[in-house]
Motif scaffolding. Structure first.
Motif: not given
Ligand SMILES: Cc1ncc(C[n+]2csc(CCOP(=O)(O)OP(=O)(O)O)c2C)c(N)n1
Ligand code: SF4
Ligand SMILES: [Mg+2]
Lengths: 581, 287
Positions: A255, A259-260, A262-263, A266, A285, A289, A293, A295, A431-434, B63, B65-66, B73-74, B78
């Protein structure tokens, strides 16, 4: 290819985990490669550190080779079980190198094959350590076939450079004693004599190594991953080669890995994560994302048989449909499946470009078989000068200055929005996952939702133009058409040749840029008299994709899901069975 | 000069309930950033999913938004990609201690240079009032009318035990104090963890402004945050007395300093300089 080559020999080194089977195989492969031969290897090992049985298959030829037949000419037995386990696949008059002190050889084996008894253990002990059995065996094997010793000695020195001169000296001594033993006792009695030949220099590497190198050349600066066989060697390779040129984080779980990455992506750097099926399941998940986003990210997924933990060290192509549908919701993605080392390298570089040009996740999907296979390749096929770094459309500084907030999800015709990185002066990049508007802020209204959804999905059409046609091979009109994807390339190609030699006219199509599906795929099926999709899975996943995305129906499938790769012979046999031949 | 207007978001429709403790947190954060004279483009926030995770949309900053639970992690990725950014993570107690608990533990261990704000309302706000990891033992919720039957976790004690480099708690009802703590956190080199007691006026009828106000007290000047055992002891206080302020400070190297390439510049700079030919020699190892 089998008929054109005058030398085509299959070695197998068998032993228990912990006996150094893989290192014997690896060093012998390099030795032969430096001696001017083409090599293809296959590693078969168990999910354990000690005991059990593992083997290293090494095919040696004076022609390029892409697959390993399930056939053995020279068997090197490091333990007492190797001979009985591989007896079935040994050709008559095989050469067996073993230590009779470890295990008596049965009279039947003795009758059919040539046994070369070498006191592996005694020599190892004489050199100082019973662990040197594998090194003695290397020397003994080369002595028997009259190969050059100096190449081996040089490689041993390279291999153990970090361990110090004593270890090097002892290993070279162990190898030499083995070499001298067979030279003195068996000279002229072995039916296979292999001497170094002059040939253009080749590189020798596995497909995981090729992915690692590809990522470095592509400028991948960030890798976050959690160890999982058979993917781990990708980042291990990268770290060994270029520790100081990128950032690696071993994460707490997958997980975090995705996500890391992705960060980091970004933040503007090229990022990758590596895993196998189970780890990818945890990444789902985050994969979604990446879609939301937009990404850019590269996921190297090296498959093994499932479900669940499955056969952790073995091979299967059963994650294709999973990757195709991975992640909740709908969003575009790209799937590449390398067929060989050169393609693994090329596709990895391309994966980073595609990810950044179209702001999508690209999955490099391969499986244990190719991941662990060493093969000799022509260095010209790793064409560094031809590599282009394409980062996609970027926003200008002017744009950032004049617009108060940046439209990171600007609706465009291609669906691709020019990109900017956080930390750029005057830029506010959100940006947002929403579901979000063009600025990346959360929305609920239907109209904006549709605009963003359609913009994202349009990218699939835009990126289609970068998807290359699959490779086709063999005569235009054939009775049998074989279809494959990814790691099965070598076995299918050789099977195609063998079938043609046997009078069954055969051609093939091989797909590496698997998704989105190129239109040639459907056309090939339409043109084929009979088409069989050859894949290492139970349900015929690529056949399903062909049906779903081209509307065409292949005649049938040749499937294998025992955790072992296809051999050319297996495919030939299965085709003939379907032809009633 | 940076002004509060610079931080004015284009988003006007704030999705929080009137009176929510998130409003003063947002205000305190904006003021802290202005007082630190940081430009909005220098700041990047990473949030998760929950009411509080919407916060970055309500001020003008970069921003990401994860997903629910994946802030850290993100944010770590970053902060490694561009260590010149001021990285601030924000999310709820459910997000951080529940769904993202493993990431929290490991972010503390890694010590990336960033601030992590947990708006701790001791409840799941967005999903309508279920228990969170910090919901007090025995509290009755809509879904657990018999009361919560597992003890609450103690985020302060966990963070201290892991030698988190900066551990603080504040209360959303004290804006100025919150702002000062946030300024310290943002200035801190390393992982600055700030748990903010945030009244949820809709779902948590126990831990109200009033409830917190009666209990919180500020740590005095005589308190030594570098004494681990004293800090751990302080962290046990929960009930009649709840300490707020910087509970623990621990000097340790930050994550970025472990990476050779990041001593030459940001990873983003390195990315921009990348030329495939720089790796040409590396192929020699495969002959
Ligand atoms: C993977 C996943 N599981 C569950 C949810 C549903 N969900 C959204 S927010 C939330 C909890 C919110 O609580 P908290 O993090 O404390 O934030 P708050 O709303 O209280 O600020 C949950 C369970 C989700 N979005 N994603
Ligand atoms: S539900 Fe609670 S936390 Fe969420 S906005 Fe309303 S008051 Fe705030
Ligand atoms: Mg909460």
């Amino acid at each position: 290819m089998s008929t054109e080559s005058s030398i085509d020999l299959n070695f197998r080194v068998g032993g228990a985990a912990g006996q150094g089977v893989q290192s014997v195989g690896g060093v012998l492969s390099k030795t032969f490669a430096r001696g001017g031969y083409h090599i293809f290897t296959h590693q078969d090992y168990e999910s354990r550190i000690r005991g059990g049985h593992s083997f290293f298959h090494l095919r040696l030829s004076d022609m390029p080779v892409y697959a390993a037949p399930n056939r053995v000419n020279v068997l090197v037995a490091l333990d007492d079980r190797t001979i009985e386990i591989h007896e079935d696949v040994m050709v008559p008059n095989s050469v067996i190198i073993c230590d009779r002190k470890l295990r008596e050889v049965s009279p039947e084996v003795e009758r059919v094959h040539d046994i070369f008894d070498v006191p592996l253990m005694d020599i190892a002990l004489e050199t100082g350590n019973k662990l040197y059995v594998n090194t003695v065996a290397m020397g003994a094997s080369l002595g028997l076939i009259e190969f050059d010793f100096d190449i081996l000695a040089g490689l041993i020195a390279e291999q153990f450079k970090k361990k110090g001169q004593t270890i090097i000296d002892e290993n070279v001594k162990a190898a030499r004693l083995g070499y001298e033993f067979t030279q003195q006792n068996y000279k002229g009695t072995c039916c296979y004599i292999i001497k170094p030949r002059t040939a253009p220099k080749t590189m020798i590497l596995t497909s995981n190594e090729a992915i690692g190198i590809g990522a470095l050349f592509a400028g991948c600066k960030f890798v976050s991953a959690y160890p999982m066989t058979p993917s781990t060697s990708i980042w291990v390779t990268m770290k060994a080669l270029a520790h100081d040129d990128f950032v690696f984080v071993q994460t707490e779980d997958e997980l975090a890995s995705i996500n890391m990455a992705l960060g980091a992506a970004y933040g503007g750097v090229r990022a990758m994560t590596t895993t196998s099926g189970g780890g990818f399941a945890l990444m789902n998940e985050g994969f979604s994302l990446a879609g939301a986003t937009e990404t850019p990210i590269v996921v190297a997924l090296v498959s093994r048989p499932g479900p669940a933990t499955g056969l952790p060290t073995r091979t299967e192509q059963s994650d294709l449909e999973y990757v195709l549908h991975a992640g909740h919701g709908e969003f575009p993605r790209v799937i590449f499946a390398p067929s060989c080392q050169e393609e693994a390298f090329r596709l990895t570089v391309k994966a980073f470009n595609m990810a950044e040009k179209y702001h999508v996740a690209v999955v490099i999907l391969q499986d244990q078989h190719l991941a662990d296979s060493y093969r000799t390749v022509d260095p010209a096929d790793f064409n560094i000068d031809a590599i282009k770094i394409e980062r996609g459309p970027m926003a200008t500084e002017e744009e950032l200055k004049t617009s108060k907030d940046f439209k990171s999800h600007r609706v465009t015709e291609s669906g691709v929005s020019p990109r900017a990185f956080p930390g750029t002066k005057d830029g506010i990049i959100a940006t947002a996952g929403d579901e979000h508007d063009e600025y990346g802020h959360i929305i609920e209204d239907a109209e904006t939702r549709n605009e963003q959804m359609e913009k994202r999905m349009r990218k699939l059409d835009a990126l289609m133009k970068d998807i290359e046609e699959p490779l086709t091979y063999g005569q235009e009109a054939a009775d049998v058409s074989l279809i494959g994807w990814g790691s099965t390339y070598g076995a299918i190609k050789e099977a195609t040749d063998l079938l043609n030699e046997e009078g069954i006219s055969t051609n093939m199509m091989h797909v590496v840029e698997v998704f989105p599906v190129h239109k040639v795929v459907g056309e090939f099926v339409t043109k084929a008299k009979q088409s069989f999709v050859v894949e290492n899975n139970y349900t015929g996943q690529y056949a399903n994709i062909i049906r779903a995305y081209t509307g065409k129906l292949p005649t049938g499938g040749i499937n294998k899901y025992d955790g072992r790769p296809f051999s050319p012979g297996y495919i030939v046999k299965e085709v003939k069975r379907r032809m009633g031949a | 000069m940076v002004t509060i207007e610079d931080y004015e978001s284009r988003v006007k429709d704030i999705a929080w309930c009137p009176g929510c403790g998130n409003f003063p947190i947002l205000e305190a954060l904006k003021q802290a950033l202005v007082e630190l004279n940081l430009e909005p483009w220098q700041v990047a926030m990473v949030s998760g999913i929950g009411q509080s995770s919407k916060l970055p949309h309500y001020l003008r900053v970069n921003e990401y938004n994860e997903l629910h639970g994946r802030i850290l992690p993100a944010a770590t990725g970053l902060s490694l990609a561009n260590h010149e950014l001021v990285v601030i993570g924000v999310g709820g107690d459910g997000d951080g201690y529940g769904e993202g608990g493993n990431h929290w533990i490991n972010a503390i261990r890694r010590n990336p240079n960033m601030t992590y704000i947990v708006t701790n309302n001791q409840i799941y706000g967005l999903t309508k009032g279920q228990a969170s990891p910090t919901t007090d033992y025995g509290m009755k919720t809509k879904d657990e009318p018999g009361g919560i039957h597992i003890p609450a976790m103690n985020p302060m004690a966990v963070a201290i035990s892991l030698d988190c480099s900066f551990v603080a708690r504040c209360f959303a009802g004290d804006l100025d104090f919150m702002k000062e703590i946030l300024k310290k956190a943002i200035n801190h080199k390393g992982f600055a963890f700030v748990d903010i007691l945030q009244p949820c006026v809709t779902w948590n009828k126990v831990n109200t402004y009033q409830w917190y106000r009666e209990r919180v007290y500020k740590l005095g000047d005589d308190y030594d945050p570098t004494d681990k055992f004293a800090a751990f002891q302080k962290a046990q206080e929960w009930g009649a007395q709840i300490p707020i302020g910087v509970l623990y400070l621990f000097k340790r190297p930050i994550l970025k300093d472990d990476y050779v390439p990041l001593q030459r510049g940001t990873l983003l700079d390195l990315q921009k300089e990348h030329k495939p030919s720089q790796f040409k020699d590396l192929l020699k190892k495969f002959f």
